[in-house]
Design a protein around this motif. Structure first.
Motif, PDB file in Angstrom:
ATOM      1  N   GLY A  24      -8.066  -5.293   5.217  1.00 46.69           N
ATOM      2  CA  GLY A  24      -7.369  -6.418   4.334  1.00 46.69           C
ATOM      3  C   GLY A  24      -6.416  -7.151   5.138  1.00 46.69           C
ATOM      4  N   ASP A  25      -5.293  -7.830   4.542  1.00 43.06           N
ATOM      5  CA  ASP A  25      -4.410  -8.661   4.910  1.00 43.06           C
ATOM      6  C   ASP A  25      -3.775  -8.031   6.399  1.00 43.06           C
ATOM      7  N   CYS A  26      -2.966  -8.488   7.091  1.00 43.50           N
ATOM      8  CA  CYS A  26      -2.204  -8.281   8.089  1.00 43.50           C
ATOM      9  C   CYS A  26      -0.867  -8.936   8.332  1.00 43.50           C
ATOM     10  N   TYR A  54       0.397  -9.321   0.011  1.00 39.05           N
ATOM     11  CA  TYR A  54      -0.577  -8.967   0.670  1.00 39.05           C
ATOM     12  C   TYR A  54      -1.399  -7.559   0.241  1.00 39.05           C
ATOM     13  N   SER A  55      -2.544  -7.373   0.726  1.00 44.32           N
ATOM     14  CA  SER A  55      -3.223  -6.107   0.149  1.00 44.32           C
ATOM     15  C   SER A  55      -4.376  -5.458   0.890  1.00 44.32           C
ATOM     16  N   ALA A  56      -4.623  -4.434   1.056  1.00 44.08           N
ATOM     17  CA  ALA A  56      -5.493  -3.907   1.862  1.00 44.08           C
ATOM     18  C   ALA A  56      -6.408  -2.789   0.930  1.00 44.08           C
ATOM     19  N   THR A  57      -7.547  -2.574   1.121  1.00 45.34           N
ATOM     20  CA  THR A  57      -8.177  -1.845   0.246  1.00 45.34           C
ATOM     21  C   THR A  57      -9.009  -0.809   1.110  1.00 45.34           C
ATOM     22  N   GLN A  75      -4.380  13.249   3.484  1.00 48.34           N
ATOM     23  CA  GLN A  75      -4.765  11.921   4.591  1.00 48.34           C
ATOM     24  C   GLN A  75      -3.749  11.163   4.705  1.00 48.34           C
ATOM     25  N   SER A  76      -3.516  10.447   5.848  1.00 53.49           N
ATOM     26  CA  SER A  76      -2.739   9.233   6.138  1.00 53.49           C
ATOM     27  C   SER A  76      -3.683   8.074   6.370  1.00 53.49           C
ATOM     28  N   ALA A  77      -2.679   6.794   6.404  1.00 50.86           N
ATOM     29  CA  ALA A  77      -3.502   5.509   6.186  1.00 50.86           C
ATOM     30  C   ALA A  77      -3.490   4.946   7.313  1.00 50.86           C
ATOM     31  N   THR A  78      -4.496   4.248   8.033  1.00 49.21           N
ATOM     32  CA  THR A  78      -4.499   3.156   8.874  1.00 49.21           C
ATOM     33  C   THR A  78      -4.590   1.834   8.339  1.00 49.21           C
ATOM     34  N   VAL A  79      -4.474   0.864   8.954  1.00 48.78           N
ATOM     35  CA  VAL A  79      -4.568  -0.653   8.474  1.00 48.78           C
ATOM     36  C   VAL A  79      -5.684  -1.221   9.245  1.00 48.78           C
ATOM     37  N   ASN A 122       1.551  -2.120  12.554  1.00 47.50           N
ATOM     38  CA  ASN A 122       0.942  -3.320  13.075  1.00 47.50           C
ATOM     39  C   ASN A 122       0.872  -4.357  12.031  1.00 47.50           C
ATOM     40  N   CYS A 123       0.440  -3.949  10.825  1.00 52.77           N
ATOM     41  CA  CYS A 123       0.206  -4.950   9.590  1.00 52.77           C
ATOM     42  C   CYS A 123       1.258  -4.665   8.584  1.00 52.77           C
ATOM     43  N   VAL A 124       1.718  -3.657   8.023  1.00 51.72           N
ATOM     44  CA  VAL A 124       2.598  -3.617   7.046  1.00 51.72           C
ATOM     45  C   VAL A 124       3.923  -3.933   7.430  1.00 51.72           C
ATOM     46  N   ILE A 125       4.268  -5.235   7.392  1.00 50.26           N
ATOM     47  CA  ILE A 125       5.793  -5.558   7.839  1.00 50.26           C
ATOM     48  C   ILE A 125       6.224  -6.408   7.144  1.00 50.26           C
ATOM     49  N   ALA A 126       7.559  -6.681   6.946  1.00 52.24           N
ATOM     50  CA  ALA A 126       8.589  -7.683   6.255  1.00 52.24           C
ATOM     51  C   ALA A 126       9.358  -8.311   7.097  1.00 52.24           C
TER      52      ALA A 126
END
Length: 154
Positions: A11-13, A21-24, A33-37, A44-48
C-alpha cells in the motif's frame, strides 16, 4: 502460535499529512509474525513528521485478560509542537485498534485485544489523529488496552 516469519503489507508509503495512509496484507499478519511494508522494513514507509518512525510491528498471542497483542517498536516526532504519530490496526473481523506514539524515544508500544479472527489485515498511519472510514456504526466499539511505552521484554 505460528512458526513466525513475516506478513507483507502492500500500500501507501511515506509520511501522511492529510487523512491517513494504509497498507493491506492478504490473509493478515498471524500471531508470531512481524510485518513488512511493500517488501521492506516498516521504517522505510510507516513514518511521520519530525522523525517519527515505526521500526517493527509484531503480533503475539498472550496470556491474561486479552489474547492478542500488537507490539510496535517506534519513536514519535521530536521537537517542540511536533505532536504525535497516529497508528491503527484492523483485524480480520473489521475491528480497529488505535495507538498514538508521542515520545521521541525509540521504545516498544503495545495494543492488547481479543478477537475471533485476530490476524491484522490492515495498518494505518498519519501525522494527525483519525478514525478509519467504513466502520459499521451498529457494531460495538472493540475493547482494547494500550501500553505506551511498554515494559521491556525480559
Amino acid at each position: 502460535m505460528s512458526s513466525g516469519g513475516t506478513a507483507n503489507f502492500q500500500g501507501d508509503c511515506g509520511e501522511c499529512t492529510n487523512g491517513y495512509y494504509s497498507a493491506t496484507s492478504q490473509g493478515g499478519m498471524q500471531p508470531g509474525q512481524s510485518a513488512t511494508v511493500n517488501g521492506n522494513s516498516p521504517q522505510n514507509c510507516v513514518i511521520a513528521n519530525d522523525g517519527g518512525t515505526v521500526f517493527a510491528i509484531e503480533l503475539q498471542q498472550i496470556a491474561g485478560i486479552y489474547d492478542y497483542q500488537v507490539r510496535v517498536d517506534a519513536q514519535g516526532p521530536s521537537g517542540a509542537f511536533s505532536g504525535s504519530m497516529y497508528l491503527a490496526f484492523q483485524d480480520l473481523t473489521g475491528d480497529v485498534y488505535y495507538l498514538s506514539v508521542y515520545s521521541s524515544t525509540r521504545e516498544w508500544h503495545e495494543v492488547s485485544y481479543n478477537s475471533s479472527s485476530a490476524a491484522i489485515a490492515k495498518i494505518f498511519w498519519s501525522d494527525y489523529s483519525f478514525t478509519v472510514d467504513g466502520g459499521d456504526a451498529s457494531r460495538p466499539k472493540p475493547q482494547y488496552q494500550v501500553v505506551t511505552p511498554a515494559e521491556p521484554v525480559s
